[in-house]
Design a protein around this motif. Structure first.
Motif, PDB file in Angstrom:
ATOM      1  N   TRP A   1       1.685   9.965   3.149  1.00 34.92           N
ATOM      2  CA  TRP A   1       1.495  10.043   4.592  1.00 34.92           C
ATOM      3  C   TRP A   1       0.050   9.767   4.993  1.00 34.92           C
ATOM      4  N   ASN A   2      -0.898   9.908   4.057  1.00 37.74           N
ATOM      5  CA  ASN A   2      -2.260   9.439   4.329  1.00 37.74           C
ATOM      6  C   ASN A   2      -2.268   7.930   4.520  1.00 37.74           C
ATOM      7  N   VAL A   3      -1.661   7.210   3.568  1.00 39.27           N
ATOM      8  CA  VAL A   3      -1.609   5.741   3.651  1.00 39.27           C
ATOM      9  C   VAL A   3      -0.770   5.307   4.848  1.00 39.27           C
ATOM     10  N   SER A   4       0.336   5.983   5.067  1.00 43.81           N
ATOM     11  CA  SER A   4       1.242   5.618   6.157  1.00 43.81           C
ATOM     12  C   SER A   4       0.584   5.786   7.520  1.00 43.81           C
ATOM     13  N   SER A   5      -0.153   6.880   7.720  1.00 42.98           N
ATOM     14  CA  SER A   5      -0.794   7.120   9.020  1.00 42.98           C
ATOM     15  C   SER A   5      -1.857   6.069   9.315  1.00 42.98           C
ATOM     16  N   VAL A   6      -2.637   5.695   8.301  1.00 43.14           N
ATOM     17  CA  VAL A   6      -3.639   4.637   8.490  1.00 43.14           C
ATOM     18  C   VAL A   6      -2.953   3.303   8.797  1.00 43.14           C
ATOM     19  N   SER A   7      -1.834   3.022   8.121  1.00 45.15           N
ATOM     20  CA  SER A   7      -1.094   1.777   8.349  1.00 45.15           C
ATOM     21  C   SER A   7      -0.575   1.697   9.778  1.00 45.15           C
ATOM     22  N   VAL A   8      -0.123   2.827  10.327  1.00 45.92           N
ATOM     23  CA  VAL A   8       0.396   2.850  11.698  1.00 45.92           C
ATOM     24  C   VAL A   8      -0.709   2.522  12.694  1.00 45.92           C
TER      25      VAL A   8
ATOM     26  N   ASP B   1       2.076  12.375 -10.204  1.00 40.08           N
ATOM     27  CA  ASP B   1       1.967  13.707  -9.602  1.00 40.08           C
ATOM     28  C   ASP B   1       0.721  13.856  -8.727  1.00 40.08           C
ATOM     29  N   LEU B   2       0.328  12.785  -8.044  1.00 36.60           N
ATOM     30  CA  LEU B   2      -0.767  12.863  -7.079  1.00 36.60           C
ATOM     31  C   LEU B   2      -0.181  13.200  -5.716  1.00 36.60           C
ATOM     32  N   ASN B   3      -0.584  14.317  -5.161  1.00 38.94           N
ATOM     33  CA  ASN B   3       0.008  14.798  -3.923  1.00 38.94           C
ATOM     34  C   ASN B   3      -0.689  14.203  -2.687  1.00 38.94           C
ATOM     35  N   PHE B   4       0.053  14.216  -1.582  1.00 39.34           N
ATOM     36  CA  PHE B   4      -0.472  13.909  -0.249  1.00 39.34           C
ATOM     37  C   PHE B   4      -0.947  12.458  -0.105  1.00 39.34           C
TER      38      PHE B   4
ATOM     39  N   GLY C   1       0.807  -1.209   0.000  1.00 40.95           N
ATOM     40  CA  GLY C   1       0.000   0.000   0.000  1.00 40.95           C
ATOM     41  C   GLY C   1       0.840   1.258   0.000  1.00 40.95           C
ATOM     42  N   ILE C   2       1.870   1.275   0.860  1.00 40.19           N
ATOM     43  CA  ILE C   2       2.755   2.442   0.912  1.00 40.19           C
ATOM     44  C   ILE C   2       3.561   2.549  -0.379  1.00 40.19           C
ATOM     45  N   GLY C   3       3.989   1.397  -0.911  1.00 38.14           N
ATOM     46  CA  GLY C   3       4.706   1.407  -2.186  1.00 38.14           C
ATOM     47  C   GLY C   3       3.855   1.960  -3.313  1.00 38.14           C
ATOM     48  N   SER C   4       2.570   1.598  -3.324  1.00 40.63           N
ATOM     49  CA  SER C   4       1.659   2.120  -4.350  1.00 40.63           C
ATOM     50  C   SER C   4       1.486   3.628  -4.202  1.00 40.63           C
ATOM     51  N   ALA C   5       1.387   4.103  -2.956  1.00 42.29           N
ATOM     52  CA  ALA C   5       1.256   5.537  -2.719  1.00 42.29           C
ATOM     53  C   ALA C   5       2.491   6.294  -3.201  1.00 42.29           C
TER      54      ALA C   5
END
Length: 365
Positions: free
Chosen positions: A197-204, A191-194, A179-183
């Motif tokens: 850290w959206n994916v990373s925060s949910v993963s944490v 060039d999709l921003n933000f 998931g983080i790799g895809s983000a």
């Protein structure tokens, strides 16, 4: 652009803040793990703020000192980014062994040094006076280090062969990695921003919930499943699935505690569980029923095979410790359509009869 960033990070920001409250009131984890989770939350929030500011300074173009400020925020992104997965590894290792080699930190140290030096030499990135960002020849360094720590986390999980729910844990960590790799890919190539850290925060947050589940299912002292896991398994098997059940109880634990102290008693309990785990088959599950009582369950082997496994564990147990460590057991078979708790009661009665026979034999000697 700043308003866009605030809107994009609004939901994960609230999630992380609520998550921080959950960690503060948590009673399951040690203070060290809680501090690491709080540090993880702080880094996630910091990276969201830095990313938002970076996008804002980029939108200013060549106005004033925007390019210098953007250089600083870009540098912070590269320096701090790999710290998040690194802390996740530290959280996991603290719960398993609590020891980590100093070499573990070396990739992040190298990444941080190269990122800071890039302010002058452009090895990883550069921002010129026209506020134009450019990737350097060593641009993948930060991403490589971050993925190295994520892969380390997956490997650590996969190596815990006897850990309850290990497959689900490894599967989740692999999914988080993808998931983080895809983000990362979406940000770099589309060039999709933000996204990161959206994916990373949910993963944490999901990682915390996973470890909480493991804490409930796993007895940390013995390496067996917990009483909660046992109750869930019995509910699943009752009336539906045949299985072989062994009730196990240590011999003379009170004497060991009285003569050598409770730490020796704990060591005796761990010796017995280690002997059983060493000799049991992969599809057999060992549960800590309470104190020095354990339950061994298998849906694939017969009563005779269970006897052979436990006899081998008894022999192995006697050679493992200088203390007089041994255990008694009783075995019964649960059949489909029957009440499993009758089989458990029967195994318990047989175990206590065997214990009494052993005690009477020692008294006769």
């Amino acid at each position: 652009m700043l308003h866009e960033a605030m809107r994009s990070y609004y939901a994960p920001l609230l999630i992380l803040l609520f998550f921080g409250v959950m960690v503060l009131v948590d009673k399951l984890f040690s203070q060290k793990i809680k501090r690491l989770f709080l540090l993880e939350i702080f880094l996630q929030l910091l990276l969201m703020a830095v990313t938002s500011l970076d996008q804002y300074f980029a939108a200013l173009g060549d106005a004033g000192m925007a390019w210098r400020l953007r250089s600083i925020t870009t540098c912070l992104n590269f320096v701090i980014g790999p710290c998040s997965p690194m802390i996740m590894v530290l959280i996991y290792d603290t719960g398993v062994s609590g020891k980590m080699s100093k070499m573990f930190y070396l990739p992040q140290v190298i990444n941080a040094v190269l990122s800071v030096l890039s302010l002058w030499n452009g090895w990883i990135f550069s921002v010129n006076s026209s506020n134009l960002y450019k990737r350097g020849p060593l641009f993948p360094t930060s991403l490589t280090v971050g993925f190295f720590y994520l892969l380390t986390l997956i490997v650590f999980s996969a190596k815990q062969q006897n850990k309850p729910n290990r497959r689900a844990e490894t599967t989740f960590l692999t999914a988080a990695f993808l998931g983080i790799g895809s983000a990362v890919g979406l940000e770099l190539f589309y060039d999709l921003n933000f996204m990161i850290w959206n994916v990373s925060s949910v993963s944490v947050v999901l990682y915390y919930l996973l470890l909480t589940t493991q804490k409930i299912l796993y007895d940390s002292m013995t390496g067996t499943y917990s009483r909660v896991a046992y109750e869930k398994q019995m509910e699943k098997l009752n009336y539906k699935h045949p299985c072989t059940i062994a009730m196990i109880d240590l011999n003379n634990l009170k004497q060991i505690n009285d003569w050598n102290g409770h730490s020796s008693g704990d060591a005796a309990i761990c010796s017995v569980t280690a002997a059983i785990i060493k000799n049991k088959f992969r599809h057999m599950k060992l549960y800590r029923y309470g104190g020095d009582e354990f339950v061994l369950v298998s849906s694939r082997i017969c009563e005779e095979e269970m006897h052979r496994v436990l006899k081998a564990a008894q022999r192995f147990c006697g050679s493992m410790s200088e203390l007089p460590v041994s255990f008694s057991y009783g075995i019964s078979v649960h059949r489909r359509g029957e009440d499993i708790y009758k089989a458990i009661t029967l195994a318990d009665e047989i175990m206590y009869r065997n214990k009494a026979i052993l005690r009477d034999g020692d008294a006769a000697d």
